[in-house]
Write a protein that holds these residues in place. Structure first.
Motif, mmCIF file in Angstrom:
data_model
loop_
_atom_site.group_PDB
_atom_site.id
_atom_site.type_symbol
_atom_site.label_atom_id
_atom_site.label_comp_id
_atom_site.label_asym_id
_atom_site.label_seq_id
_atom_site.Cartn_x
_atom_site.Cartn_y
_atom_site.Cartn_z
ATOM 1 N N ARG A 1 1.042 0.781 -1.050
ATOM 2 C CA ARG A 1 1.320 1.249 0.454
ATOM 3 C C ARG A 1 1.442 2.797 0.503
ATOM 4 O O ARG A 1 2.047 3.359 -0.209
ATOM 5 C CB ARG A 1 2.403 0.548 0.894
ATOM 6 C CG ARG A 1 2.114 -0.954 1.131
ATOM 7 C CD ARG A 1 3.317 -1.612 1.528
ATOM 8 N NE ARG A 1 4.338 -1.931 0.450
ATOM 9 C CZ ARG A 1 5.562 -2.226 0.514
ATOM 10 N NH1 ARG A 1 5.719 -3.095 1.939
ATOM 11 N NH2 ARG A 1 6.506 -2.243 -0.370
ATOM 12 N N LYS B 1 8.509 -17.857 6.150
ATOM 13 C CA LYS B 1 7.472 -17.698 5.038
ATOM 14 C C LYS B 1 7.472 -19.429 4.802
ATOM 15 O O LYS B 1 8.628 -19.910 4.516
ATOM 16 C CB LYS B 1 8.391 -17.120 3.603
ATOM 17 C CG LYS B 1 7.604 -17.160 2.538
ATOM 18 C CD LYS B 1 6.787 -15.564 2.456
ATOM 19 C CE LYS B 1 6.190 -15.286 1.133
ATOM 20 N NZ LYS B 1 4.787 -14.894 1.025
ATOM 21 N N ARG C 1 16.009 -4.164 3.887
ATOM 22 C CA ARG C 1 15.031 -3.736 3.179
ATOM 23 C C ARG C 1 14.508 -2.412 3.832
ATOM 24 O O ARG C 1 14.130 -1.682 2.988
ATOM 25 C CB ARG C 1 14.251 -4.785 2.511
ATOM 26 C CG ARG C 1 14.632 -5.863 1.997
ATOM 27 C CD ARG C 1 15.011 -5.612 0.572
ATOM 28 N NE ARG C 1 13.803 -4.888 -0.077
ATOM 29 C CZ ARG C 1 13.329 -5.714 -1.150
ATOM 30 N NH1 ARG C 1 13.515 -6.991 -1.064
ATOM 31 N NH2 ARG C 1 12.151 -5.343 -1.898
ATOM 32 N N HIS D 1 17.913 -10.255 1.555
ATOM 33 C CA HIS D 1 18.483 -9.100 1.013
ATOM 34 C C HIS D 1 19.901 -8.977 0.407
ATOM 35 O O HIS D 1 20.688 -8.048 0.155
ATOM 36 C CB HIS D 1 18.398 -7.619 1.954
ATOM 37 C CG HIS D 1 18.824 -7.752 3.241
ATOM 38 N ND1 HIS D 1 20.198 -8.170 3.438
ATOM 39 C CD2 HIS D 1 18.394 -7.805 4.731
ATOM 40 C CE1 HIS D 1 20.390 -8.351 4.722
ATOM 41 N NE2 HIS D 1 19.460 -8.195 5.202
ATOM 42 N N GLU E 1 2.154 2.820 -6.248
ATOM 43 C CA GLU E 1 2.475 2.184 -4.944
ATOM 44 C C GLU E 1 1.421 1.911 -4.173
ATOM 45 O O GLU E 1 0.747 3.038 -3.616
ATOM 46 C CB GLU E 1 3.828 2.529 -4.258
ATOM 47 C CG GLU E 1 4.005 1.861 -2.901
ATOM 48 C CD GLU E 1 4.188 0.294 -3.071
ATOM 49 O OE1 GLU E 1 4.934 -0.170 -3.814
ATOM 50 O OE2 GLU E 1 3.519 -0.439 -2.234
#
Ligand code: FAD
Length: 419
Positions: free
Chosen positions: A35, A268, A102, A47, A33
């Motif tokens: 991050r 977004k 999330r 979600h 990952e």
């Protein structure tokens, strides 16, 4: 050089789930990952995990931890100009979906993966390259940490679970097929009185715009909207106010005016529908890396879970040396083609910002007039049934409903005269 059975790139829904399921079948898995924070999470996501994925969550043992972390179970209600479409729970043929923010879901899944014997969670490492042998079979990945140190991870199977802009897919030359998207998305969490339909989720098909209210953990509600691009200027000026005004003005509006917005508005503006051939020798894509669909229909999280299960089921025997890996990868690719592509085709067509077409109007309006159609409509809307099975049965039934209505209306004046 680190040698594994599987290298998974990306430790969010698709990656953490794939790593967990394969390690439980005996594979040694590197879960990479980029991050560094084990609690990192995807910030832009509403979600709702669709009912189609709930049986998988149960089989994988994820449903219990998700509900204990506050996950809220709910069915879906759709507002259309013909009325609300909602299957009474007792008549529903699907399981309730799940909402968990999330910020809780992603760390939970990552922790489940990290606690699974056989998984090495490598945080703060980003994929830099994909290695292949002279026949083109992928043999692993090169990863780099934040101090610039690189290392080679070799594996029988490399998995790209690194989201819609997948670097793994790019490195493996799995090119995207991109379809346009002409809506944008804004959303935010609110505290206050829950919508009257809570814990169910509500979606308003204002055609062509869409609004949503998703009750979630901690007594919060996610309010969001997806208008067509021409409405963007009013949102860019003040997204928070525009979101609240938009939701407050819809029919049967939920109590957004009586609620308080918590945290920032997320937005977004570009959401192209991206699909990539999900396999090549030695490699598979899973989750958004394979199919990143329009979020309007809330399918991405559920599909990421389902695909991880299909990939693990298809390749576990091969990873134990019981069959050729390619056979497993072919099986996985076929599952995606059969179960996801038909839905994705319909979803990306509506994502162009168009209004409902005559067939959609026929079915939705028939559902509003004839409650007997609602369980099948719910199965379809929650992606629990394949369009090839649903449409040939639903369209004639919807036409029959309209024909009966037409006949009843035509007869009414004569009946009135007779009376
Ligand atoms: C506005 C919006 C609303 C949405 N609402 C819903 C909804 O209601 N329901 C639903 O089901 N879906 C929804 N989605 C879609 C959902 O968010 C995605 O489908 C889902 O997150 C896909 O999970 P994933 O694990 O495949 O990818 P991601 O969650 O994107 O995770 C990718 C992971 O890979 C890591 N990574 C990336 N690059 C690298 C690299 N080079 N090296 C190592 N690691 C890397 C990332 O850090 C991340 O952890 C929504 C999406 C948007 C944009």
């Amino acid at each position: 050089m680190d040698d594994y059975d599987v290298v998974v790139i990306g430790a969010s829904i698709a990656g953490a789930s794939t790593a967990t399921l394969l390690a439980r079948r005996g594979a040694r898995v590197a879960l990479v990952e980029k991050r560094p924070d084990v609690n990192a999470f995807k910030r832009i996501c509403s979600h709702y995990i669709q009912p189609s994925a709930v049986p998988m969550l149960e089989r994988a043992g994820f449903l219990g931890p998700i509900t204990r972390a506050g996950g809220v179970r709910g069915h879906a209600r759709l507002w259309t100009k013909w009325g609300w479409l909602f299957t009474p729970h007792e008549a529903s043929r699907v399981r309730a979906g799940v909402n968990l923010r999330r910020e809780r879901l992603d760390p939970l899944l990552r922790q489940i993966a990290a606690d699974t014997p056989g998984v090495d969670l490598l945080l703060g490492e980003s994929v830099e390259g994909v290695s292949a042998d002279d026949r083109g079979t992928v043999t692993g990945a090169e990863v780099r940490n934040s101090s610039g140190r690189t290392r080679q991870l070799t594996a029988k199977l490399t998995v790209g679970a690194d989201g819609r802009d997948s670097r793994v897919a790019e490195l493996a030359d799995l090119r995207p097929r991109i379809k346009p998207h002409r809506r944008f998305a804004y959303g935010a969490y609110f505290e206050g009185p829950p919508p009257t339909s809570a814990p169910d989720v509500s979606l308003w098909f204002l055609d062509p715009h869409v609004a949503l209210a998703f009750p979630t953990d901690s007594g919060l509600t996610l309010y969001g909207c997806m208008p067509t691009q021409d409405r963007l200027p009013e949102f860019k000026a003040d997204p928070g106010r525009a979101l609240q005004r938009f939701v407050a003005d819809i029919p049967d509006a939920p109590p957004i005016r009586e609620s308080r917005m918590l945290g920032p508005v997320f937005g977004k503006l570009k959401l192209p529908n991206v699909r990539r051939g999900p396999t090549r020798p030695g490699l598979a894509l899973v989750g958004d890396a394979a199919v990143a669909a329009d979020p309007l229909f809330g399918v991405g999280c559920g599909w990421a879970f389902q695909e991880s299960e299909w990939l693990a089921d298809s390749t576990a025997a091969a990873l134990n040396g019981e069959q050729p890996l390619q056979q497993g990868l072919d099986g996985y690719r076929d599952q995606i083609k059969r179960n996801i592509y038909p839905h994705d085709w319909l979803i990306s067509d509506y994502a162009t910002g168009r209004r409902m077409d005559p067939a959609e109007k026929l079915m939705f309006s028939a559902g509003a007039y004839e409650p007997g159609l609602l369980p099948a409509l719910e199965e379809f809307a929650t992606r629990s049934i394949d369009p090839a099975r649903f449409l040939p049965r639903m369209l004639p039934r919807a036409m029959a409903v309209h024909a009966r209505r037409g006949l009843t209306r035509a007869r009414r004046p004569a009946e009135a005269v007779a009376a």
